[in-house]
Design an enzyme around this catalytic site. Structure first.
Site, PDB file in Angstrom:
ATOM      1  N   ARG A  91       0.834  -1.198   0.000  1.00 39.32           N
ATOM      2  CA  ARG A  91       0.000   0.000   0.000  1.00 39.32           C
ATOM      3  C   ARG A  91       0.872   1.253   0.000  1.00 39.32           C
ATOM      4  O   ARG A  91       0.576   2.221  -0.668  1.00 39.32           O
ATOM      5  CB  ARG A  91      -0.904  -0.018   1.236  1.00 39.32           C
ATOM      6  N   TYR A  92       1.933   1.233   0.793  1.00 43.67           N
ATOM      7  CA  TYR A  92       2.857   2.365   0.889  1.00 43.67           C
ATOM      8  C   TYR A  92       4.093   2.027   0.062  1.00 43.67           C
ATOM      9  O   TYR A  92       4.545   0.883   0.073  1.00 43.67           O
ATOM     10  CB  TYR A  92       3.291   2.567   2.339  1.00 43.67           C
ATOM     11  N   ARG A  95       7.238   0.137   2.024  1.00 43.45           N
ATOM     12  CA  ARG A  95       7.096  -1.026   2.900  1.00 43.45           C
ATOM     13  C   ARG A  95       5.956  -1.914   2.462  1.00 43.45           C
ATOM     14  O   ARG A  95       4.963  -1.430   1.910  1.00 43.45           O
ATOM     15  CB  ARG A  95       6.920  -0.602   4.363  1.00 43.45           C
ATOM     16  N   CYS A 104      -3.620 -18.204  13.680  1.00 45.26           N
ATOM     17  CA  CYS A 104      -3.162 -17.521  14.902  1.00 45.26           C
ATOM     18  C   CYS A 104      -3.270 -18.513  16.059  1.00 45.26           C
ATOM     19  O   CYS A 104      -3.937 -19.534  15.942  1.00 45.26           O
ATOM     20  CB  CYS A 104      -4.059 -16.329  15.227  1.00 45.26           C
ATOM     21  N   CYS A 108      -9.085 -13.321  17.944  1.00 43.35           N
ATOM     22  CA  CYS A 108      -9.685 -12.171  18.606  1.00 43.35           C
ATOM     23  C   CYS A 108     -11.042 -11.920  17.966  1.00 43.35           C
ATOM     24  O   CYS A 108     -11.159 -11.902  16.738  1.00 43.35           O
ATOM     25  CB  CYS A 108      -8.778 -10.953  18.443  1.00 43.35           C
ATOM     26  N   CYS A 111     -11.211  -9.152  15.305  1.00 45.44           N
ATOM     27  CA  CYS A 111     -10.128  -9.154  14.313  1.00 45.44           C
ATOM     28  C   CYS A 111     -10.549  -8.505  12.997  1.00 45.44           C
ATOM     29  O   CYS A 111     -11.591  -8.831  12.443  1.00 45.44           O
ATOM     30  CB  CYS A 111      -9.676 -10.584  14.040  1.00 45.44           C
ATOM     31  N   ARG A 113      -9.108  -8.965  10.238  1.00 42.86           N
ATOM     32  CA  ARG A 113      -8.936  -9.916   9.130  1.00 42.86           C
ATOM     33  C   ARG A 113      -9.716 -11.200   9.415  1.00 42.86           C
ATOM     34  O   ARG A 113      -9.337 -12.274   8.970  1.00 42.86           O
ATOM     35  CB  ARG A 113      -7.451 -10.247   8.922  1.00 42.86           C
ATOM     36  N   ASP A 272     -11.618  -1.315  13.560  1.00 41.65           N
ATOM     37  CA  ASP A 272     -12.007  -1.333  12.147  1.00 41.65           C
ATOM     38  C   ASP A 272     -13.446  -1.815  11.975  1.00 41.65           C
ATOM     39  O   ASP A 272     -14.018  -2.447  12.858  1.00 41.65           O
ATOM     40  CB  ASP A 272     -11.063  -2.241  11.361  1.00 41.65           C
ATOM     41  N   ASP A 309      -7.460   3.240  10.267  1.00 37.42           N
ATOM     42  CA  ASP A 309      -7.127   2.678   8.955  1.00 37.42           C
ATOM     43  C   ASP A 309      -8.315   3.006   8.060  1.00 37.42           C
ATOM     44  O   ASP A 309      -9.438   2.554   8.308  1.00 37.42           O
ATOM     45  CB  ASP A 309      -6.898   1.163   9.065  1.00 37.42           C
ATOM     46  N   LYS A 316      -3.306   4.254   6.964  1.00 36.49           N
ATOM     47  CA  LYS A 316      -3.619   4.725   8.318  1.00 36.49           C
ATOM     48  C   LYS A 316      -3.337   6.218   8.440  1.00 36.49           C
ATOM     49  O   LYS A 316      -2.344   6.697   7.898  1.00 36.49           O
ATOM     50  CB  LYS A 316      -2.723   3.994   9.325  1.00 36.49           C
TER      51      LYS A 316
END
Ligand code: PLP
Ligand code: SF4
Length: 345
Positions: A91-92, A95, A104, A108, A111, A113, A272, A309, A316
């Site tokens: 996206r950037y 990076r 995981c 969570c 989450c 995602r 989010d 975000d 972000k």
């Protein structure tokens, strides 16, 4: 400020949990829809006598997850639009994310995602990883690679060491960052072999996801100390969550606990718009009030940057609060008093 935030917490507590068979049926529906996992280390942190336990709230499925809102989205931060090859999010310019695994240790409930992660959604295949590494090799503007997922540290030390060595061998990659929840979720997995696997001749940062001060118990603190003692600087990211950390005492205690572990608080994420997570979201105005209160009461070491975000994949952005007046001539101090910076013209 205290009065405001405690009202907020109690309003989060007016949702009485469902009981009995109805609840069980709803939870089965949630579990069929979204991954569920709780490790022994996390189970130990839960106070089963507290119906509003902030650890349980993060990991135990809740019928409210079935309530999907129009504004919510399965890809809330728009990863898909910026995925040039499988496993890479670019996206950037300088990076990329490298999603090495979609599993995981714990799942969570909030989450971002949650539509992408789950058990059995294993690691990138060898071929996909090779293609992802090629992409990074071919794009010399990539200065930093962020290993994420899922949780990259659920991979074996051998596989982690393979990925780390491949990245470290790329000349233009100067920094490797690892986003993980493992020191909290399974501190025993932060073994000497894993720590060794993370060490290369490139600067490596580990960013811990933690949301409540109780997550930093004795075992988690020892796991973080093993990383920091090995020369790996640590940062944190937390998600602002209603009923978990949306009061200044809890948020401040979390930031202090992190600093005590030599972990510099980095981001506080506004929650989010992930599906079925409305019961976790605060407003941005509430988040700004909390940030103001943190700034008023706690050390500079305890100040994360509050970020949103932007839905749709725009990245972000810090969302305040602001201290400098819009005209640049007044400034607010940590007690909330206004001062002239430059005399009015
Ligand atoms: C969050 C994110 C990053 C890291 O952003 P920083 O502000 O550098 O922490 C990088 N790439 C993507 C796609 C992200 O979502
Ligand atoms: S550890 Fe991270 S990726 Fe995994 S479920 Fe929690 S928030 Fe999602």
């Amino acid at each position: 400020m205290t009065a405001v935030t405690s009202t907020r917490t109690s309003s989060a507590r007016t949702h009485a949990p469902f009981v009995g068979r109805d609840r069980l049926a709803a939870l089965e529906q949630v579990a069929a829809r979204y991954a569920v996992a709780i490790t022994p280390a996390v189970a130990e942190l839960i106070d089963a006598t507290d119906a509003h336990d902030p650890i349980a709230r993060q990991f135990v499925p809740d019928a409210r997850e079935l309530d999907r809102r129009d504004e919510e989205n399965g890809d809330p931060i728009g990863d898909a639009a910026h995925t040039p090859v499988e496993g890479v999010v670019h996206r950037y310019p300088d990076r990329v994310l490298l999603k090495v695994v979609n599993a995981c240790a714990v799942y969570c409930r909030f989450c971002f995602r949650r539509e992408m992660v789950g058990p059995g959604r294993g690691a990138l295949s060898g071929a996909a990883l090779a293609t992802a590494l090629d992409y990074i090799r071919r794009n010399s503007q990539i200065w930093e690679v962020i290993l994420t997922g899922g949780d990259p540290l659920v991979l074996s030390p051998r596989r982690i060491s393979h990925v780390m060595a491949a990245l470290a061998a790329i000349d233009h990659v100067k920094v490797i960052r690892v986003h993980t929840r493992l020191p909290v979720a399974a501190p025993e997995k932060i073994s000497a072999a894993l720590v060794r696997a993370l060490r290369t001749d490139k600067a490596t940062f580990v960013v811990l996801h933690a949301n409540h001060p109780r997550e930093l118990g004795k075992k988690a603190r020892a796991a973080c100390a093993r990383l920091v003692d090995a020369g790996i600087p640590m940062l944190s990211q937390s998600v602002l969550l209603r009923g978990v950390n949306d009061d200044v005492e809890t948020l401040g205690a979390l930031m202090r606990a992190l600093a005590e572990c030599r972990i510099k608080p980095y981001y506080l994420h506004h929650a989010d718009l992930a599906p079925g997570t409305a019961h976790f979201r605060t407003t941005i105005a509430e988040g700004q009030d909390l940030m103001r209160a943190l700034h008023g009461r706690y050390s500079g070491l305890c100040q994360p940057c509050y970020v949103l975000d932007i839905p749709g994949g725009f990245g972000k952005s810090p969302v305040g609060p602001r201290y400098l007046g819009a005209d640049g001539r007044t400034i607010e101090d940590f007690n909330g008093r206004q001062h002239d910076y430059l005399p009015p013209q």
